[in-house]
Enzyme design. Sequence first.
Site, PDB file in Angstrom:
ATOM      1  N   ALA A  82      54.330  44.108  60.560  1.00 42.33           N
ATOM      2  CA  ALA A  82      52.930  44.204  60.990  1.00 42.33           C
ATOM      3  C   ALA A  82      52.442  42.829  61.445  1.00 42.33           C
ATOM      4  O   ALA A  82      53.066  41.812  61.121  1.00 42.33           O
ATOM      5  CB  ALA A  82      52.080  44.692  59.824  1.00 42.33           C
ATOM      6  N   GLN A  84      50.074  41.086  60.324  1.00 47.40           N
ATOM      7  CA  GLN A  84      49.866  40.243  59.141  1.00 47.40           C
ATOM      8  C   GLN A  84      50.995  40.409  58.124  1.00 47.40           C
ATOM      9  O   GLN A  84      50.769  40.334  56.911  1.00 47.40           O
ATOM     10  CB  GLN A  84      48.500  40.547  58.513  1.00 47.40           C
ATOM     11  N   SER A  85      52.207  40.610  58.593  1.00 46.98           N
ATOM     12  CA  SER A  85      53.347  40.778  57.685  1.00 46.98           C
ATOM     13  C   SER A  85      53.646  39.491  56.917  1.00 46.98           C
ATOM     14  O   SER A  85      53.791  38.412  57.500  1.00 46.98           O
ATOM     15  CB  SER A  85      54.580  41.175  58.500  1.00 46.98           C
ATOM     16  N   ASN A  86      53.779  39.650  55.600  1.00 46.29           N
ATOM     17  CA  ASN A  86      54.206  38.519  54.769  1.00 46.29           C
ATOM     18  C   ASN A  86      55.717  38.320  54.867  1.00 46.29           C
ATOM     19  O   ASN A  86      56.223  37.210  54.731  1.00 46.29           O
ATOM     20  CB  ASN A  86      53.828  38.782  53.303  1.00 46.29           C
TER      21      ASN A  86
END
Length: 346
Positions: A82, A84-86
């Site tokens: 995504a 905002q993928s970590n």
Amino acid sequence: MFNQIKNQFAEFVLSKPRKTILDFETPLVRLETLSKKLNIDLWMKRDDLAGPSFGGNKVRQLEYYLGEACSQNADTILITGAVQSNFVRLAAASAVRFGMKSIVQLEQRVSKQDNNYNHSGNVLLNNLLGAEIIHYPEGEDEEGADRALYVLAEKLKKEGKNPYVIPLSRNKPPLGALGYYRCAEEIVGQQDSTFDYLIVASGSGATHLGLVAGMSLLSPSTKVIGSCVRRDEEMQTERFRLLCELINSFSGCPNFLTEQDIFLWDKALEPGYGQIGPLAQNAMKLMAQNEGHLLDPVYTAKSFAAVPGLISDGIIGAGSRVLYVHTGGNAAIFAYQNEIQKIMKK
Ligand SMILES: Cc1ncc(COP(=O)(O)O)c(C=O)c1O
């Protein structure tokens, strides 16, 4: 039979190449105020402290992916997630450690157009870490997103590069789960008595799967419950069933995990992935204003909401010993600052 699987699975984990990224045990801390408030004995595994660049659960998974990448002499890591993928941000940070370049593919999973979401939080950190950012227009097409990376990998090979793809789709061997089998070993070594329940986020399912595998072998009376952060209980159950079959065949232990090992709770998922509903909002406030620890809106607010949620549902009883696994994600707080400001005004 039990001991045979236990030994065989431990040997299987040891046989896989691993690169150390997390070089300490994350703390296991008691949440004193919330224990009193919720009338349980509540502990937290601080995997939000795991690894570089604000850390998080994906570091333990990346130890295995980077292990495999290094054993193939890869020079470039390709990963999708995504916006905002970590996972993507931690892959970029981990690649740097081993002298590799990273190409991160960001998918439109959340229909949000605001500047903070698209440029702050994890996106800002990807830039700072030197990752090359590319985009994928869909958010619910795991196979397609992986395929795009494999096509790019072929192109890079023709240019003389040696790329390694970290896959997303559920039909690939769940290599990352091995990192959470090791986390279960760490928890069992740290605990002074057995936990009745372990609560963790269930997204791709790799963290949840590794903990189920580990705890079922090393602390069988602990019930591991996955709190759905990406799909509802029905869809996540189907995904998790497949993951259990995959890990059974991957490890050569066909009779290991079964239907009996699957426990999921999805009441905090609403209104959907990457959006903050009322139970997640309450959980964020509950943790911040009683313990001073931060939860992120996408994963940990939803996973922690399962603790009061399962108490109200009558599943976790008074006095139970409960371990919540904090999986990180705090970098995304700044990407969701508009929503969080609204929550604080309520
Ligand atoms: C902070 C955080 N917690 C939990 C999860 C879910 O972990 P998994 O994908 O292993 O289920 C993720 C996934 O990206 C995450 O970034």
